[in-house]
Design a protein around this motif. Structure first.
Motif, short mmCIF file in Angstrom:
data_model
loop_
_atom_site.label_atom_id
_atom_site.label_comp_id
_atom_site.label_asym_id
_atom_site.label_seq_id
_atom_site.Cartn_x
_atom_site.Cartn_y
_atom_site.Cartn_z
N TRP A 95 0.86 -1.17 0.00
CA TRP A 95 0.00 0.00 0.00
C TRP A 95 0.89 1.22 0.00
O TRP A 95 1.68 1.43 0.90
CB TRP A 95 -0.90 0.00 1.24
N ARG A 96 0.79 1.98 -1.07
CA ARG A 96 1.61 3.18 -1.15
C ARG A 96 0.85 4.24 -1.94
O ARG A 96 -0.06 3.93 -2.70
CB ARG A 96 2.95 2.90 -1.80
N GLU A 97 1.24 5.44 -1.75
CA GLU A 97 0.64 6.53 -2.51
C GLU A 97 1.12 6.44 -3.95
O GLU A 97 2.30 6.25 -4.22
CB GLU A 97 1.05 7.87 -1.90
N VAL A 98 0.20 6.57 -4.86
CA VAL A 98 0.52 6.44 -6.28
C VAL A 98 0.92 7.80 -6.84
O VAL A 98 0.21 8.78 -6.70
CB VAL A 98 -0.68 5.88 -7.06
N ASP A 99 2.08 7.83 -7.47
CA ASP A 99 2.55 9.01 -8.18
C ASP A 99 2.26 8.76 -9.67
O ASP A 99 2.93 7.94 -10.30
CB ASP A 99 4.04 9.20 -7.94
N PRO A 100 1.24 9.40 -10.23
CA PRO A 100 0.85 9.10 -11.61
C PRO A 100 1.98 9.30 -12.62
O PRO A 100 2.11 8.52 -13.56
CB PRO A 100 -0.30 10.07 -11.90
#
Length: 170
Positions: A95-100
């Motif tokens: 689970w990680r923040e997605v950097d588009p």
């Protein structure tokens, strides 16, 4: 002769399918739990697929010189696919923040790698394909169509399994 070759190729494809679900090692148990093959099982499946193509082609002695390059390219693409799937599975578990922007760059790199592997495969196949008889070309087309049908069925099965898992969590 053609019916015998097609029969042997079909039998090898059918016999290689259970290898994906082989039991006996902890890796096989993990593969059944998460739907993935371990590296050994993946290599066995690749060996079976390479064998089916080679048997179906029934290469003449003068054509044999072209086969190693084709086999190496097939195996390289297979190994790259296994690595991509492993990385993808690892990322899906985190689970990680997605950097588009980073996601686009990673996707572009993955597509470039796949394109290079596919070009290498085409380059390896070209001299062999040019030396094939019309009968051999027809057998190659039959094996390719069967492989694509199997791939489509496997993808649909996997998609349905994912939907079933989602439904069971509700």
């Amino acid at each position: 002769m053609l019916k015998k070759t097609i029969g042997v190729a079909t039998a090898l494809l059918i016999l290689s399918a259970p290898l994906a679900y082989a039991q006996g090692t902890s890796g096989a148990k993990d593969a059944q739990e998460n739907g993935r093959l371990n590296p050994t099982e993946f290599k066995i499946l690749t060996d079976a697929r390479v064998g089916v193509v080679k048997i179906a082609l029934q290469l003449a002695p003068e054509q044999q010189q072209y086969w190693p390059a084709v086999e190496d390219a097939i195996r390289a693409r297979s190994e790259a696919r296994y690595r991509r799937l492993s990385v993808f599975e690892k990322r899906m578990g985190q689970w990680r923040e997605v950097d588009p922007v980073q996601l686009y760059r990673e996707r572009a790199d993955a597509l470039a790698e796949r394109a290079a592997g596919l070009k290498k495969l085409a380059d390896a196949w070209q001299p062999l394909y040019q030396s094939l008889t019309p009968d051999q070309k027809m057998r190659l087309r039959l094996v390719t169509v069967r492989a694509l049908e199997g791939l489509g069925a496997a993808m649909e099965s996997r998609r349905m399994d994912m939907f079933d898992e989602d439904d069971s969590e509700l």
